[in-house]
Design an enzyme around this catalytic site. Structure first.
Site, mmCIF file in Angstrom:
data_model
loop_
_atom_site.group_PDB
_atom_site.id
_atom_site.type_symbol
_atom_site.label_atom_id
_atom_site.label_comp_id
_atom_site.label_asym_id
_atom_site.label_seq_id
_atom_site.Cartn_x
_atom_site.Cartn_y
_atom_site.Cartn_z
ATOM 1 N N ARG A 29 11.760 -5.879 5.242
ATOM 2 C CA ARG A 29 11.784 -4.453 5.594
ATOM 3 C C ARG A 29 12.310 -4.274 7.017
ATOM 4 O O ARG A 29 13.021 -3.316 7.310
ATOM 5 C CB ARG A 29 10.386 -3.857 5.469
ATOM 6 N N LYS A 41 0.829 -1.212 0.000
ATOM 7 C CA LYS A 41 0.000 0.000 0.000
ATOM 8 C C LYS A 41 0.865 1.264 0.000
ATOM 9 O O LYS A 41 0.700 2.144 -0.841
ATOM 10 C CB LYS A 41 -0.935 0.028 1.224
ATOM 11 N N ARG A 60 -0.710 -9.188 13.070
ATOM 12 C CA ARG A 60 -1.215 -8.112 12.191
ATOM 13 C C ARG A 60 -2.052 -8.700 11.063
ATOM 14 O O ARG A 60 -3.084 -8.147 10.691
ATOM 15 C CB ARG A 60 -0.035 -7.312 11.618
ATOM 16 N N ARG A 67 -9.590 0.957 8.430
ATOM 17 C CA ARG A 67 -9.269 -0.420 8.805
ATOM 18 C C ARG A 67 -10.410 -1.083 9.565
ATOM 19 O O ARG A 67 -10.298 -2.258 9.906
ATOM 20 C CB ARG A 67 -8.003 -0.441 9.676
HETATM 21 P P1 B4P Z 1 3.821 -1.991 2.285
HETATM 22 O O1 B4P Z 1 2.725 -2.947 2.125
HETATM 23 O O2 B4P Z 1 3.865 -0.828 1.359
HETATM 24 O O3 B4P Z 1 3.683 -1.647 3.799
HETATM 25 P P2 B4P Z 1 2.695 -0.673 4.558
HETATM 26 O O4 B4P Z 1 1.892 0.190 3.653
HETATM 27 O O5 B4P Z 1 3.590 0.045 5.439
HETATM 28 O O6 B4P Z 1 1.630 -1.575 5.301
HETATM 29 P P3 B4P Z 1 1.444 -1.926 6.834
HETATM 30 O O7 B4P Z 1 0.045 -2.420 6.888
HETATM 31 O O8 B4P Z 1 2.507 -2.861 7.236
HETATM 32 O O9 B4P Z 1 1.704 -0.670 7.742
HETATM 33 P P4 B4P Z 1 0.895 0.562 8.339
HETATM 34 O O10 B4P Z 1 1.910 1.616 8.440
HETATM 35 O O11 B4P Z 1 -0.336 0.885 7.555
HETATM 36 O O12 B4P Z 1 5.251 -2.609 2.112
HETATM 37 C C1 B4P Z 1 5.831 -3.611 2.880
HETATM 38 C C2 B4P Z 1 7.228 -3.951 2.350
HETATM 39 O O13 B4P Z 1 7.102 -4.675 1.124
HETATM 40 C C3 B4P Z 1 8.132 -2.772 2.028
HETATM 41 O O14 B4P Z 1 9.414 -3.039 2.506
HETATM 42 C C4 B4P Z 1 8.144 -2.686 0.513
HETATM 43 O O15 B4P Z 1 9.351 -2.191 -0.002
HETATM 44 C C5 B4P Z 1 7.956 -4.144 0.120
HETATM 45 N N1 B4P Z 1 7.289 -4.310 -1.145
HETATM 46 C C6 B4P Z 1 6.221 -3.600 -1.595
HETATM 47 N N2 B4P Z 1 5.852 -4.043 -2.811
HETATM 48 C C7 B4P Z 1 6.691 -5.067 -3.143
HETATM 49 C C8 B4P Z 1 6.809 -5.951 -4.267
HETATM 50 N N3 B4P Z 1 6.003 -5.870 -5.312
HETATM 51 N N4 B4P Z 1 7.767 -6.897 -4.252
HETATM 52 C C9 B4P Z 1 8.617 -7.000 -3.195
HETATM 53 N N5 B4P Z 1 8.565 -6.185 -2.099
HETATM 54 C C10 B4P Z 1 7.607 -5.233 -2.079
HETATM 55 O O16 B4P Z 1 0.406 0.099 9.785
HETATM 56 C C11 B4P Z 1 1.278 -0.154 10.870
HETATM 57 C C12 B4P Z 1 0.501 -0.212 12.198
HETATM 58 O O17 B4P Z 1 -0.085 1.097 12.488
HETATM 59 C C13 B4P Z 1 -0.701 -1.146 12.246
HETATM 60 O O18 B4P Z 1 -0.329 -2.470 12.576
HETATM 61 C C14 B4P Z 1 -1.588 -0.477 13.338
HETATM 62 O O19 B4P Z 1 -1.139 -0.789 14.619
HETATM 63 C C15 B4P Z 1 -1.373 1.001 13.131
HETATM 64 N N6 B4P Z 1 -2.398 1.614 12.254
HETATM 65 C C16 B4P Z 1 -2.162 2.189 11.033
HETATM 66 N N7 B4P Z 1 -3.307 2.647 10.498
HETATM 67 C C17 B4P Z 1 -4.300 2.335 11.381
HETATM 68 C C18 B4P Z 1 -5.709 2.513 11.373
HETATM 69 N N8 B4P Z 1 -6.339 3.100 10.332
HETATM 70 N N9 B4P Z 1 -6.439 2.087 12.440
HETATM 71 C C19 B4P Z 1 -5.831 1.512 13.483
HETATM 72 N N10 B4P Z 1 -4.501 1.292 13.543
HETATM 73 C C20 B4P Z 1 -3.730 1.697 12.511
#
Ligand code: B4P
Length: 190
Positions: A128, A14, A146, A89
């Protein structure tokens, strides 16, 4: 306005795809995960409170994230639209988002769901975790929690957006560029 919910399990890409999409379509990127991590880096009360949930792989309470998003939307004037990354979420968050956008006389254009296999999610997050410093990416049991929380609390939103005719699934397996081309194709054909 073009208002996109970028959806998918943790590690689906994302944040990665949001960065590319905002550049191409000139949108504002709102990531609740990024906002929470920036609050934590600044050691604010909100950030320290949120850390307790994030460190366990649990969701931060709805009222906290809804309030954060409301402030950001209110401060963003003169924009072509938003990419919501990691938000909503829960059903309460999705309903609140609809209300906030209605106040601005707009709404969600589409929900784009990045579909990625379980083992690939774990692989990407552990990878990551090696250099990001994110503690929630370094422990397999937190990662699995998660994904479990996503399946129980967040995946039901697929039906929420399906009922509104806004759900679009995008294959999230492959290279970052391949996935981006699929996303653009879906957006251009909305
Ligand atoms: P991404 O999937 O881009 O990770 P993300 O957006 O950060 O998602 P995530 O759900 O983990 O985190 P968030 O900050 O929203 O990428 C993951 C990795 O994969 C990266 O290293 C990237 O380089 C790699 N990658 C991507 N595409 C690839 C491909 N095609 N091939 C290979 N590698 C690839 O949430 C974190 C925490 O915050 C949650 O657990 C929760 O506690 C809290 N939170 C956030 N939003 C919330 C909400 N709305 N409500 C309640 N809690 C919330």
């Amino acid at each position: 306005m073009l208002n996109i919910v970028l959806f998918g399990p943790p590690g689906a890409g994302k944040g990665t795809q949001a960065e590319k999409t905002i550049e191409k379509y000139n949108l504002i990127h709102l990531s609740t995960g990024d906002i929470l991590r920036s609050e934590l880096a600044d050691q604010t009360v909100l950030g320290l409170e949120a850390k307790k949930f994030m460190d366990k792989g649990e969701l931060v309470p709805d009222e906290v994230v809804i309030g954060m998003i409301e402030t950001k939307i209110d401060r963003s004037t003169d924009t072509k639209g938003f990419i919501f990354d990691g938000f909503p979420r829960t059903t309460a968050q999705a309903e609140a988002l609809d209300r906030l956008l209605l106040k601005k006389e707009t709404g969600i254009s589409a929900m784009l769901m990045l579909a990625v296999e379980h083992d690939e999610l774990v692989k990407r997050l552990l990878n990551r975790g090696k250099d990001s410093g994110r503690t929630d990416d370094q422990d397999i049991s937190i990662i699995e929690n998660r994904i479990r929380v996503y399946n129980n609390e967040t995946a039901p939103l697929i039906d929420y957006y399906k009922q509104q005719g806004k759900y679009h699934a995008v294959n999230g397996m492959g290279t970052i560029e391949e996935i981006f081309q699929r996303l653009c194709y879906t957006i251009d054909n909305l």
